[in-house]
Every structure is written in structure tokens, then in C-alpha cells.
Design an enzyme around this catalytic site. Structure first.
Site, PDB file in Angstrom:
ATOM      1  CB  SER A  42      -0.895   0.033   1.245  1.00 61.46           C
ATOM      2  OG  SER A  42      -1.828  -1.008   1.201  1.00 61.46           O
ATOM      3  NE  ARG A  74      -2.312   4.756   0.353  1.00 56.51           N
ATOM      4  CZ  ARG A  74      -2.943   3.605   0.099  1.00 56.51           C
ATOM      5  NH1 ARG A  74      -2.290   2.573  -0.391  1.00 56.51           N
ATOM      6  NH2 ARG A  74      -4.233   3.488   0.352  1.00 56.51           N
ATOM      7  NE  ARG A 101     -10.749  -6.055  -7.185  1.00 59.75           N
ATOM      8  CZ  ARG A 101      -9.620  -5.873  -6.511  1.00 59.75           C
ATOM      9  NH1 ARG A 101      -8.458  -6.191  -7.045  1.00 59.75           N
ATOM     10  NH2 ARG A 101      -9.643  -5.391  -5.282  1.00 59.75           N
ATOM     11  CB  SER A 142     -12.856   1.456  -0.297  1.00 60.00           C
ATOM     12  OG  SER A 142     -11.808   1.474  -1.241  1.00 60.00           O
ATOM     13  CD  GLN A 162      -7.814  -0.656  -3.571  1.00 63.27           C
ATOM     14  OE1 GLN A 162      -8.807  -0.783  -4.273  1.00 63.27           O
ATOM     15  NE2 GLN A 162      -6.927  -1.616  -3.419  1.00 63.27           N
ATOM     16  CG  ASP A 210      -5.728  -6.648   2.179  1.00 65.90           C
ATOM     17  OD1 ASP A 210      -6.772  -6.783   1.508  1.00 65.90           O
ATOM     18  OD2 ASP A 210      -4.969  -5.668   2.069  1.00 65.90           O
ATOM     19  NE  ARG A 240      -3.664  -9.314   0.415  1.00 66.53           N
ATOM     20  CZ  ARG A 240      -2.519  -8.665   0.620  1.00 66.53           C
ATOM     21  NH1 ARG A 240      -1.517  -9.264   1.236  1.00 66.53           N
ATOM     22  NH2 ARG A 240      -2.361  -7.422   0.205  1.00 66.53           N
TER      23      ARG A 240
END
Ligand code: S3P
Length: 430
Positions: free
Chosen positions: A22, A26, A125, A169, A171, A317, A390
């Protein structure tokens, strides 16, 4: 690629995990639109974060990997807030939902039109969640069936908005904040539950005007970002596989070095300690506004329990690996309020349930929950990652506990966030 994983006797050693996925995304985006060069230490080795870098390169931002004190460092040559150029063709985010959702916030403010797409997982998605706020801010976006990638984003001069996130979220929050960086006036985002705040912290570190309150963040448009030296903490969500492997194995003493401990990410540690997990914090410090520390974990007797509401969002996650723990816990695990799991890299409720059943484990699912009774054992079997990193890693841990060797189909999916996963696993198995 197929990996064969044999049952493990004990787990011992020191594990280091790749830089946080993450935070890496960024830093790559923000240093690209900052003034001057930035040096980023411990940038994620995962494929997703490389997709972000290649998108930024297609937008005219060069980067290179050099060496500093014997370690690799990523140098991003920032172009400034208005320095991106129209790409020659569509941007390809690969498997990365984070890249398409967050980068769209920046693309919405550019004086050109961009098409952005990804692999067959990304093509499924949901994107309405970013299309709605970006459209309110003034961008024009077209999508497959109005909601799926590829997205074609016609940038424009944006106006600040007050936006209440309908789903928790980070995101989407980040997408709106990145658009807000370019917008006229202020942009405010409220969230139903606290989600990871790496964007807010990174924006501040590079000089943006951000006001961060619980579940509410404001950004003033028009700031200039300044490039700088940054260090990415190890990814706690990657460390989670080893953390839980150690907790559920009979004989384990593992050190997880240099992991990110941002409080918006550590609900996992609270959940595990609440179940009886023996996890010690050996040291910690702060870098670039992010907490980093070393954890020591020993085998533990785990109760299991119920995960719901804001906690589900905070450990979303980690649910695939928590499901493995659930099966061997005393009371089992019930995860509620988990509808978001159905729209991750794959339908994770389905992927978890189908692999658990292959291993002879009883599991019950609904549209938004998953329940795994405790005190079960794993039968040696053929696992399928369904192309989800994952799922591949969680079931590799289950394989360590199985009654014989297991195979993982599409094992290479782990490289999306953790290319070194299988070699790291083999190093700690005694
Ligand atoms: C992420 C946010 C979460 C998480 C994903 C990374 C981020 O997704 O599941 O792996 O970096 O902001 P959502 O924002 O869809 O909840």
C-alpha cells in the site's frame, strides 16, 4: 507454476518481508508528481507495485534503481504536480486494483484523456465507487458496462467536494484525495469506519495541506509536493502469513523484522492476541510518519472467535490466512460483514471455501460471511490459488500443517505482493 509444500516440523528464524504494498504504491505516485528526485528505500518487490511504476513511466516519469550502502534504492525523478504527459497507449495496471483506483484520481485532473486497464481479475473489479466521486468533481469517465475496467478518463479542472464513502475503502478515499490535491478549493472525505491512512500521511510528508481527523480527512487543492528520501516499512499483511504459521505450528519461534505497525493496519495483532496469540513487540520507531517495529511470535493455543463490523474491514486482506487459523483453533472462526471479500483479486469467500473443502475442512458460507468450525485438520491435497496471491500464500501455510505434501496450482500468483514468499518459507522450516 506448481509448488509442492511438505508438512513442517518446526518454524524458526528471522523473516523479512517486502516493503509494504500500500505504501509503495502511494510513494511511487506521489513522488512522481513531486518536484525533484526522491529516493525510496525498501520499495515493494511485488509485481503490483512494479505495475504502478510502469504506469508512471508511461506518463513521462523516469525512475531507476541504484545502490546506496550496499542496498537497492529506487530513485523517482518527479515531474511536479503538472508535469505528467499523455501516455502513448493504454496504461496497464496488471493485477493491481490499488493502481487503477488510486491513479484514476490523478488522471482525472490531467489535461489529457487516458485509458487504463488491467488483467482479467482487474476487469471484474467494481469501479463505480471511484467513477461517482470523480464525476462529481468534474471528470468524464467511461467504463465497460458503466462500471468495469478498462476506464477511459477524460481529465478536467476539478472542483473540491464533500464526499461520504458508501463503502469502507482506503483505495477510494485515496483516489478522491489525490483528485482533491488538484481540485479547486477543499475536498473532504468521510468514511464509515477507519481505513488505512497511508495516503494522508504520505501527502503530508511531501508537503500537502491535509487535515486528518478520525474518519474524516480534508485536503486543500493546489499544493506543490516536494520530493524527498523515504523508507517503506515491511508489509504487515505479508508478515501475517508467517505470523499465523508460527502461532498455529507446534514448535515455533519467529522474529518478523522491520514491519509496518501503522495503527490502521494492526487490528490483526489485536485479533490474534485476543485469541491467545503470543506476539511480542521487541522494538519500534517512526519513519516518514509510519510506525515500524520488530515482532517475536511463538506457537500458541488459539481460541478463535468472531470477526465483524469495523474489525472485518480492518483485517480484510488477512481473512484468507485467518481462515486457516480458524480451522485449527479451539472454537473456530466466524467472519461477518465480509461482502467486500467477494470483489477482491478473486471471490475470496469462494476461493477459501473451495480450497478448505479440498483439504477436508468443513466450512459454511453466505453472501457476506464465512464460518469455519475449529479443531479440524488439513488433508494433503491439490490447492488452487485461483490466481490470487493471498490465497496462494494462505494455503501454503495450511500445507505446512497438512498430513502429507500438498501442491499449489498457479503458485506464482504470490509474486503479486511477495515474490520471495516460497524461498522465505523454506528458510524457516526446520
Ligand atoms: C488497499 C486497500 C484495501 C486492501 C488492498 C489495499 C490500499 O482495499 O484490501 O489490498 O492500499 O488502499 P479497499 O480499498 O478496496 O478496501
Amino acid at each position: 507454476m506448481i509448488e509442492t509444500i511438505a508438512p513442517a516440523g518446526a518454524l524458526h528464524g528471522v523473516v523479512s518481508v517486502p516493503g509494504d504494498k500500500s505504501i509503495s504504491h502511494r510513494y511511487a505516485m506521489l513522488t512522481s508528481i513531486a518536484e525533484g528526485d526522491s529516493k525510496i528505500h525498501n520499495y515493494s518487490t511485488g509485481e503490483d507495485c512494479h505495475s504502478t511504476l510502469s504506469c508512471m513511466r508511461a506518463l513521462g516519469v523516469e525512475h531507476q534503481v541504484s545502490e546506496m550502502d550496499g542496498r537497492e534504492v529506487l530513485v523517482v525523478m518527479g515531474k511536479g504536480i503538472h508535469g505528467l504527459r499523455a501516455p502513448a497507449g493504454p496504461l496497464d495496471v496488471g493485477n493491481s486494483g490499488s493502481t487503477i483506483r488510486m491513479l484514476s484520481g490523478i488522471l482525472a485532473a490531467q489535461p489529457f484523456t487516458t485509458t487504463i486497464a488491467g488483467d482479467c481479475s482487474v476487469a471484474k473489479r467494481p469501479m463505480r465507487r471511484i467513477i461517482a466521486p470523480l464525476t462529481q468533481m468534474g471528470a468524464q469517465i467511461t467504463a465497460n458496462e458503466g462500471q468495469f475496467p478498462p476506464l477511459t478518463i477524460r481529465g478536467s479542472r476539478l472542483r473540491g467536494i464533500e464526499y461520504e464513502l458508501p463503502v469502507a475503502s482506503a483505495q477510494v478515499k485515496s483516489c478522491v484525495l489525490l483528485a482533491g490535491l488538484y481540485a479547486e478549493g477543499e475536498t473532504a472525505v468521510s468514511e464509515p469506519v477507519t481505513t488505512r491512512d497511508h495516503t494522508e500521511i504520505a501527502l503530508r510528508e511531501l508537503g500537502a495541506d491535509v487535515d486528518l481527523q478520525p474518519r474524516h480527512v480534508r485536503i486543500r487543492g493546489g499544493a506543490t509536493l516536494q520530493g524527498r528520501e523515504l523508507a517503506v516499512p515491511g508489509d504487515l499483511s505479508s508478515a501475517a502469513f508467517f505470523l499465523i504459521a508460527a502461532l498455529i505450528s507446534r514448535d515455533a519461534d519467529l522474529i518478523l523484522a522491520n514491519v509496518g505497525l501503522n495503527p490502521t493496519r494492526t487490528a490483526l495483532l489485536d485479533v490474534l492476541r485476543g485469541m491467545g496469540g503470543n506476539i511480542k513487540l521487541l522494538d519500534f520507531h517512526q519513519t516518514n510518519g509510519e510506525l515500524i517495529g520488530t515482532l517475536q511470535v511463538h506457537s500458541s493455543k488459539l481460541k478463535g472467535g468472531v470477526i465483524e463490523g469495523p474489525t472485518t474491514a480492518a483485517v480484510i486482506d488477512e481473512i484468507p490466512i485467518l481462515a486457516i487459523l480458524g480451522a485449527v483453533s479451539e472454537e473456530g472462526l466466524l467472519v461477518k460483514d465480509a461482502a467486500e471479500l467477494r470483489v477482491k483479486e478473486t471471490d475470496r469467500i469462494e476461493a477459501i471455501a473451495s480450497n478448505l473443502r479440498r483439504m477436508g475442512v468443513v466450512v459454511n458460507t453466505t453472501q457476506n460471511s464465512i464460518q469455519i468450525p475449529g479443531r479440524q485438520s488439513f488433508r494433503a491435497s491439490e490447492i488452487d490459488s485461483f490466481g490470487d496471491h493471498r490465497v496462494a500464500m494462505a494455503f501454503s501455510v495450511a500445507a505446512l500443517m497438512a498430513d502429507g505434501p500438498c501442491t499449489i496450482q498457479q503458485a506464482e500468483a504470490a509474486s503479486v505482493s511477495f515474490p520471495e514468499f516460497y524461498t522465505t518459507l523454506r528458510k524457516i522450516v526446520v
